[in-house]
Structures are given as C-alpha cells and as structure tokens.
Design a protein around this motif. Sequence first.
Motif, mmCIF file in Angstrom:
data_model
loop_
_atom_site.group_PDB
_atom_site.id
_atom_site.type_symbol
_atom_site.label_atom_id
_atom_site.label_comp_id
_atom_site.label_asym_id
_atom_site.label_seq_id
_atom_site.Cartn_x
_atom_site.Cartn_y
_atom_site.Cartn_z
ATOM 1 N N ASP A 140 16.180 -57.332 -14.786
ATOM 2 C CA ASP A 140 16.297 -58.605 -13.792
ATOM 3 C C ASP A 140 15.732 -59.728 -14.318
ATOM 4 N N GLY A 141 15.245 -59.725 -15.455
ATOM 5 C CA GLY A 141 14.607 -60.715 -16.332
ATOM 6 C C GLY A 141 13.171 -60.852 -16.060
ATOM 7 N N GLN B 269 16.167 -51.130 -16.734
ATOM 8 C CA GLN B 269 15.813 -51.232 -15.298
ATOM 9 C C GLN B 269 15.145 -52.526 -14.821
ATOM 10 N N ASN B 270 15.000 -52.673 -13.409
ATOM 11 C CA ASN B 270 14.499 -53.894 -13.010
ATOM 12 C C ASN B 270 12.872 -53.736 -13.061
ATOM 13 N N SER C 254 10.752 -54.064 -10.797
ATOM 14 C CA SER C 254 9.980 -53.018 -9.654
ATOM 15 C C SER C 254 10.218 -51.545 -9.756
ATOM 16 N N TYR C 255 11.208 -51.264 -10.616
ATOM 17 C CA TYR C 255 11.491 -50.022 -10.769
ATOM 18 C C TYR C 255 10.126 -49.444 -11.661
ATOM 19 N N PHE C 256 9.681 -50.281 -12.755
ATOM 20 C CA PHE C 256 8.557 -49.588 -13.485
ATOM 21 C C PHE C 256 7.230 -49.895 -12.634
ATOM 22 N N GLU C 257 7.405 -50.917 -11.859
ATOM 23 C CA GLU C 257 6.003 -50.778 -11.204
ATOM 24 C C GLU C 257 5.866 -49.721 -10.311
ATOM 25 N N GLU C 258 6.801 -49.037 -9.668
ATOM 26 C CA GLU C 258 6.828 -48.085 -8.727
ATOM 27 C C GLU C 258 6.432 -46.952 -9.558
ATOM 28 N N LEU C 259 7.208 -46.693 -10.887
ATOM 29 C CA LEU C 259 7.225 -45.418 -11.502
ATOM 30 C C LEU C 259 5.581 -45.238 -12.058
ATOM 31 N N LEU C 260 5.108 -46.681 -12.291
ATOM 32 C CA LEU C 260 3.802 -46.415 -13.116
ATOM 33 C C LEU C 260 2.660 -46.805 -12.422
ATOM 34 N N GLY C 261 3.001 -47.025 -11.094
ATOM 35 C CA GLY C 261 1.831 -47.624 -10.180
ATOM 36 C C GLY C 261 0.800 -46.843 -9.796
ATOM 37 N N ASP C 262 1.094 -45.295 -10.057
ATOM 38 C CA ASP C 262 0.048 -44.393 -9.488
ATOM 39 C C ASP C 262 -0.782 -43.677 -10.820
ATOM 40 N N ALA D 111 -1.397 -45.890 -16.874
ATOM 41 C CA ALA D 111 -0.636 -46.101 -17.778
ATOM 42 C C ALA D 111 -0.903 -47.705 -18.341
ATOM 43 N N CYS D 112 -1.760 -48.215 -17.840
ATOM 44 C CA CYS D 112 -2.227 -49.882 -17.917
ATOM 45 C C CYS D 112 -0.989 -50.569 -18.268
ATOM 46 N N THR D 113 -0.024 -50.601 -17.227
ATOM 47 C CA THR D 113 1.177 -51.377 -17.412
ATOM 48 C C THR D 113 1.684 -51.651 -16.038
ATOM 49 N N PHE D 114 1.475 -53.206 -15.888
ATOM 50 C CA PHE D 114 1.755 -53.831 -14.484
ATOM 51 C C PHE D 114 2.874 -54.867 -14.782
ATOM 52 N N GLY D 115 3.371 -55.318 -13.749
ATOM 53 C CA GLY D 115 4.443 -56.541 -13.785
ATOM 54 C C GLY D 115 3.628 -57.871 -14.227
#
Length: 405
Positions: free
Chosen positions: A272-273, A324-325, A327-335, A338-342
Amino acid sequence: MVGKGDGQNVSNVAVPNDALIASGSGGQAMISNSAPLLGFRVLEFAGIGPGPFCGMLLADLGATVVRVDRAIDGDKKDDRELQERYLSDVMGRSKLSIDLNLKDPASRGVLEELIAKSDVLLEGYRPGVMERLELGPLDVEKINPTMIYARMTGWGQSGPLSARAGHDMNYISLAGILSMIGPFEAEPVIPLNLVGDFGGGGMFMAFSIAAALAGRASEERFMVIDTAMFEGAATLASMIFGMRSNGSWIDERDSNLLDGGAPFYSIYRCKDGGYVGVGALEPQFYATLIDRLGQSENELFSKQYDKATWPAMRSAFSEIFLGQNRSYFEELLGDIDACTFGVFTPSEAIDHPHSRFRGSFSEVGGVSQPSPGPIFNATRPSVPGLPPYPGRDREKIMEIFQIQR
Ligand SMILES: CC(C)(COP(=O)(O)OP(=O)(O)OC[C@H]1O[C@@H](n2cnc3c(N)ncnc32)[C@H](O)[C@@H]1OP(=O)(O)O)[C@@H](O)C(=O)NCCC(=O)NCCSC(=O)C(=O)O
C-alpha cells in the motif's frame, strides 16, 4: 543547592498561564517529583533552534524561563489575537517573555536586575554579539558572580570558523555525520535539523546546564559553557567513531550495520506504499522474525551476519514486504520480539495506543506536541503553559523578580 527563585512560590503547572506567576508571598519553593528545576531561573535571549529548545527542556522540568524578545513591530494587536498567533511556538511553552531593546541604554536597568536574579543565562548569538552589547561574560560576572553563562553556537566560541554563519547541516557535516547518512552512491540525506540543532545543540546544552547546577552543590562560581553544535553532534556519534577504529564501520554510506547496509536493519516498502522498519539485529529476534514470516527453511535467510548473502537476503525481504499492506505486517509481528514496526507519520505516532497510554503527546492551545518528560518517580511533568508572544509577561516578570519600575 538553591536557585535564585527559591523565595518564590513559582510553579510550572501549566494552562492557564497564570499558574506561572509568583505569589510574591515569599513562601517556600514548591517541591515536585516531576519538576526538579523548580526554583531555578533562566534568562534566555531569544534566538532560533537549539537555544529555544534548551530553554524549553528546562522550563518543562520546572525552571522559570524568561525569554528576552525584541518588541513586535507595528501596531499592537489585541492580546488574544497575539496569543493565538504564537500557539505554534512549541519551544516557547511554559516560558515568560519580556520585550527589551538590548541596544537601548534605557533597557539596561531592568536587564541588569534580571541578570542579577537569575541562575542561568542562555544565548545563541554569533560570538562577539553579547560582548558588543556589553553583556559578555566579563560584564555579566560583575553583575552576577555565580551565573551559569551558557553559550550556544554551531562552531564554538573559538577557531577559524567561529565567526561564520551556518545551519544544522553545515555543523553536522563538520561532525562527520552528514556524510554517513543516505543511500550508497547518492547524495547524503538531511536528517531534518535534529542531529545538530536539537541533539548536539539543545539537548547537550541542557545537560551541561544541569551538570553546572549540580556542580554548585560543592562550589558556587561563575561558569561559562561553550556548546558547539558540531561537537555535540560528534559526541552523539561516539559509538560509531569507536566502531571505525576497530574496522567494524567503514566510511561508506549504506554499507554498515546501522546505516541501512544490513538487510535486517533496513526499511522496506509495502504493497500500500507504507513502510516497515526491520531492526532485527540480535540473532534471536532475527530468528523470531524469519519464523513468523514463514521463512525458516529459506536458505536466503540462513546466514544473518554473512555479508556475502546480504544482497540476496535484501531482495527476498523486499519481495515479502511488497506482497502485503503495512497493517498486515503490524498485525503479524505485533505480538512477538521481531523488532519490526510500521514507519509512522506524526499523526499516527500521536494516535498510537502506546503513546496514548503513556500520555506521550499533549494538546496545548489546540497544538499537538510531545509532552514534557521524562517521567520522574512515575509522574510526568505538568502540561505546558501557553507559549508567550513577545512582551506578554512584562508585568508578571517585574513582580516575580521584584523589580521596581
Ligand atoms: C543564526 C545566526 C547565523 C544568525 O545570524 P545573524 O542574523 O547575523 O545574527 P547574530 O547572532 O550574528 O546577531 C544578532 C544581532 O541582533 C541583535 N539583537 C538580538 N536581540 C536583540 C534585541 N532584543 N534588541 C536589539 N538587538 C538585538 C544583536 O545585538 C546582534 O546585532 P549586531 O551585533 O549589531 O550584529 C547567528 O545567530 C549564529 O551563528 N548563531 C549561533 C549558531 C546558531 O544558532 N545557528 C542556527 C541554528 S538553527 C538552525 O540551524 C536551523 O534552524 O536550521
């Protein structure tokens, strides 16, 4: 250790701004967990960037900061209109303002009283300006022999460049920093004006003032602080200078562990950019990330610190995140760790549940801004007072400093 304002009941408890007024009762200074500088007075000569930021940090923690402004030109607008015009001056929050023409001998009396009754003088003019105004260290020491005289410049008070005008990017260039940020074989990227003005300048200066105030516990004496933004910025890069010396950092952009050179410490575009920042430096966090992305069996991700594998690893990461967008990764990695955020915009940062939970941003006069901090003994410093327009608080200042007209 006492501040010049200790006989005053001055508080930085904010809006309405009247809370900043001394009662004049001569009561004891209020002690607050979250306002450790309560009772100290700072005289800030109006400038741009780092000086005002330093003054804001001190005011946030309870110091009474009086800004000496130039008078506003032209017709005086009504107070409400002027106040509204200055609401966006976030760095002016919780300060008081007096307008004085420093070149007019008629201002001298008030100025000398303010100097005599302050703990800290803060100025960010070019070297020599304060001396020409007869407000240099030698002049001020005669008026206030225990003043902490804090000077903010880009290049410092001495040296071949000291008289030259400059701005953040020029200063961080001399720190060696500007050359380090940006893509490989493309122009360096301007890291806003955060590294020189605010990190290497304002923050470094606020730290040095706090250190000088603490030093008063053993000895009260006149102190001149020569803060050079380029040196403060270089100090921020101390770790990198160390890494250069042992070969773990090379002087080539986009080629190192923390400059985007490592694919597991990089930013990736999503479908989604939007962007995600992958900061999985440690093997265990990297493994967690790879596992959640479903890539544990993928050879391309198997040798994290083998530089030879990095180009292919980067391409593989790019493909995954583009699929993927955000938000997909935020949900996938949010819990997981993984030290990965939007990569958040300022609006998203303000609205994020985490910053909302901590009260990290406040709205003052309708302007969203970072809240005063840090948190002391689980108490955040008070919500800031409205930034002043030039000359707004003349009367209040006369009262607080007990200056006879
Ligand atoms: C920013 C500057 C280059 C701006 O240069 P100048 O516009 O030439 O200002 P100077 O400081 O040299 O001089 C200011 C002049 O204003 C006069 N002056 C100031 N206040 C008053 C009042 N209240 N009344 C009368 N006169 C006044 C002062 O006496 C000087 O006059 P004369 O003595 O007659 O000249 C310089 O101030 C500077 O190098 N400062 C230190 C570093 C710094 O702050 N850099 C910018 C960081 S912000 C940044 O990088 C960014 O935002 O981006």
